[in-house]
Design an enzyme around this catalytic site. Structure first.
Site, PDB file in Angstrom:
ATOM      1  N   SER A  42      -6.797   3.447   3.605  1.00  0.00           N
ATOM      2  CA  SER A  42      -6.003   2.646   2.674  1.00  0.00           C
ATOM      3  C   SER A  42      -6.894   1.789   1.782  1.00  0.00           C
ATOM      4  O   SER A  42      -6.566   0.639   1.467  1.00  0.00           O
ATOM      5  CB  SER A  42      -4.997   1.768   3.422  1.00  0.00           C
ATOM      6  OG  SER A  42      -4.006   1.291   2.551  1.00  0.00           O
TER       7      SER A  42
ATOM      8  N   LYS B 195       2.029   6.676   5.699  1.00  0.00           N
ATOM      9  CA  LYS B 195       1.329   5.514   5.161  1.00  0.00           C
ATOM     10  C   LYS B 195       1.994   4.218   5.617  1.00  0.00           C
ATOM     11  O   LYS B 195       3.214   4.151   5.739  1.00  0.00           O
ATOM     12  CB  LYS B 195       1.365   5.569   3.632  1.00  0.00           C
ATOM     13  CG  LYS B 195       0.402   4.647   2.941  1.00  0.00           C
ATOM     14  CD  LYS B 195      -1.010   5.200   2.983  1.00  0.00           C
ATOM     15  CE  LYS B 195      -2.019   4.174   2.500  1.00  0.00           C
ATOM     16  NZ  LYS B 195      -2.137   3.031   3.446  1.00  0.00           N
TER      17      LYS B 195
ATOM     18  N   SER C 273       0.801  -1.236   0.000  1.00  0.00           N
ATOM     19  CA  SER C 273       0.000   0.000   0.000  1.00  0.00           C
ATOM     20  C   SER C 273       0.828   1.277   0.000  1.00  0.00           C
ATOM     21  O   SER C 273       0.274   2.371  -0.121  1.00  0.00           O
ATOM     22  CB  SER C 273      -0.942   0.012   1.206  1.00  0.00           C
ATOM     23  OG  SER C 273      -2.018  -0.876   1.002  1.00  0.00           O
TER      24      SER C 273
ATOM     25  N   LYS D  65       0.355   3.784  -2.700  1.00  0.00           N
ATOM     26  CA  LYS D  65      -0.762   4.734  -2.668  1.00  0.00           C
ATOM     27  C   LYS D  65      -0.291   6.172  -2.469  1.00  0.00           C
ATOM     28  O   LYS D  65      -1.039   7.111  -2.732  1.00  0.00           O
ATOM     29  CB  LYS D  65      -1.745   4.333  -1.575  1.00  0.00           C
ATOM     30  CG  LYS D  65      -2.532   3.077  -1.939  1.00  0.00           C
ATOM     31  CD  LYS D  65      -3.318   2.514  -0.776  1.00  0.00           C
ATOM     32  CE  LYS D  65      -4.032   1.226  -1.221  1.00  0.00           C
ATOM     33  NZ  LYS D  65      -4.394   0.350  -0.125  1.00  0.00           N
TER      34      LYS D  65
END
Length: 384
Positions: free
Chosen positions: A127, A227, A62, A65
């Site tokens: 997320s 993140k 992730s 992202k």
């Protein structure tokens, strides 16, 4: 982004001694981490404080992202999309990234319309894989077309060890990032989009009656972004940023940890190193003059000089003897001297060794003197 500075071997040995004294590491190394790759950056000076396998190409999970969000921010900035604009939730987004997928999701209802503002929060905080697909299809028409936008921006930012295939980070053999690239990307977002960056510090977001919390374990410890990521292939990773009490910011990335607990422990240790193990030493403030340089043939005998900005070092806390400075004129300075002309160098030394040189510029204008004044100066100069 400017080339990142790195410390020499003597620096790391000095850091090792300080960290050992503080109980932050084993005697043989400056810092140790179980992460496969890690990079710690001092944000204001672009100085790398720690790195381990910084350019190894690893699955992003992730963490990709962050690039997805950067592309969205870019599109908002150029007016291609609006915050209140809505995009449809396709069956592909619903099946691939929705609740049935078993991954992180925003729980977007099939065939519903979702605003760009909510999609950004769903990506940054929850997320949501489904949110990234909806954004990709709404902006570029398809996931592959959006991935092309991601790779174009990666190339523009100099992310030489990254390649994106999708906006969510689910496994693909061709998708990769490096810890150095992740830090570069995060620092760029913080610098370029300060209006959006506070989203990364929000700890929860409610959408469609479902409240989800951010997975960043450092938010409760003072970090303000960015993140986390996890897949079985990539392990557990994190990109984070935090400030100390004086406002000095660090940015760091870590990848390849085996458990969520290990990620939290290792990230906390690296954050502690960045915030407590180093300090800024200011040589010259941005609004401060460094001294004066002689001027020949001017209405004034000298001109004050200043640097283009603040001059400072980042170094292990309490690590060394004071710096010495010397102003060295660039030859003989003849009037007229316009404000802003480069007229000198600041030579910075420590323990007799030159550690840095910075250009200095005229902080005021010095006009050429009249003929009589110049003649008087020449006569006085002769007798002197």
């Amino acid at each position: 982004m400017a080339r990142l500075a790195r410390f020499s071997l003597p620096f790391t040995r000095m850091l090792a001694a300080l960290l050992v004294a503080a109980g932050l590491s084993a005697p043989a190394h400056a810092f140790e981490t179980t992460a496969h790759a890690a990079v710690l950056l001092d944000f204001d000076t672009d100085t790398i404080l720690f790195e381990k396998n910084p350019d190894d190409e690893v699955p992003p999970a992730s963490l990709s992202k962050l690039m997805t969000l950067l592309v969205i921010f870019d599109e908002l900035k150029r007016g291609a999309i609006r915050m209140d604009e809505t995009f449809p939730v396709s069956e592909h987004a619903w099946r691939t990234g929705g609740a049935a997928s078993g991954g992180s999701t925003m729980f977007l209802p099939l065939n519903s319309q979702v605003s760009v503002a909510d999609l950004i929060k769903g990506i940054a905080i929850q997320s949501g894989n489904d949110a990234t697909i909806v954004a990709a299809e709404g902006i570029a028409g398809s996931v592959p077309a959006f991935a092309e936008m991601m790779n174009r921006r990666a190339q523009e930012l100099g992310l030489t060890h990254s390649h994106f295939v999708n906006p969510h980070g689910l496994p693909d053999p061709a998708q990769r990032v490096s810890a150095r690239d992740l830090v570069t990307l995060a620092a760029y977002i913080i610098r370029t989009y300060p209006e959006h960056y506070p989203l990364f510090s929000e700890e929860e977001f409610t959408f469609n009656g479902i409240t989800q919390r951010s997975r960043n374990p450092l938010l409760s410890l003072g970090a303000d972004g960015l993140k986390t990521g996890h897949t079985s292939e990539a392990g557990y990773g994190l990109v984070a940023s935090a400030k100390d009490d004086g406002g000095r910011r660090i940015v760091f990335a870590m990848t390849g940890m085996k458990t969520v607990g290990e990620r939290a422990t290792q990230a906390r240790a690296l954050m502690t190193l960045g915030l407590r193990g180093f300090e800024n030493v200011v040589i010259l403030k941005s609004d401060e003059t460094a001294g004066e340089v002689p001027v020949s043939g001017g209405v004034a005998a000298s001109v004050p000089v200043r640097a283009a900005g603040e001059i400072r070092f980042i170094e292990p806390r309490g690590s060394g003897s004071p710096y010495q400075t010397e102003i060295v004129p660039v030859g003989t300075i003849e009037a007229p001297v316009p404000e802003g002309r480069r007229v000198a160098q600041m030579r910075i030394t420590r323990d007799g060794a030159v550690v840095r040189e910075e250009p200095l510029y005229a902080a005021a204008e010095v006009e050429r003197a009249g003929l009589l004044q110049r003649m008087q100066e020449q006569v006085l100069g002769y007798f002197r």
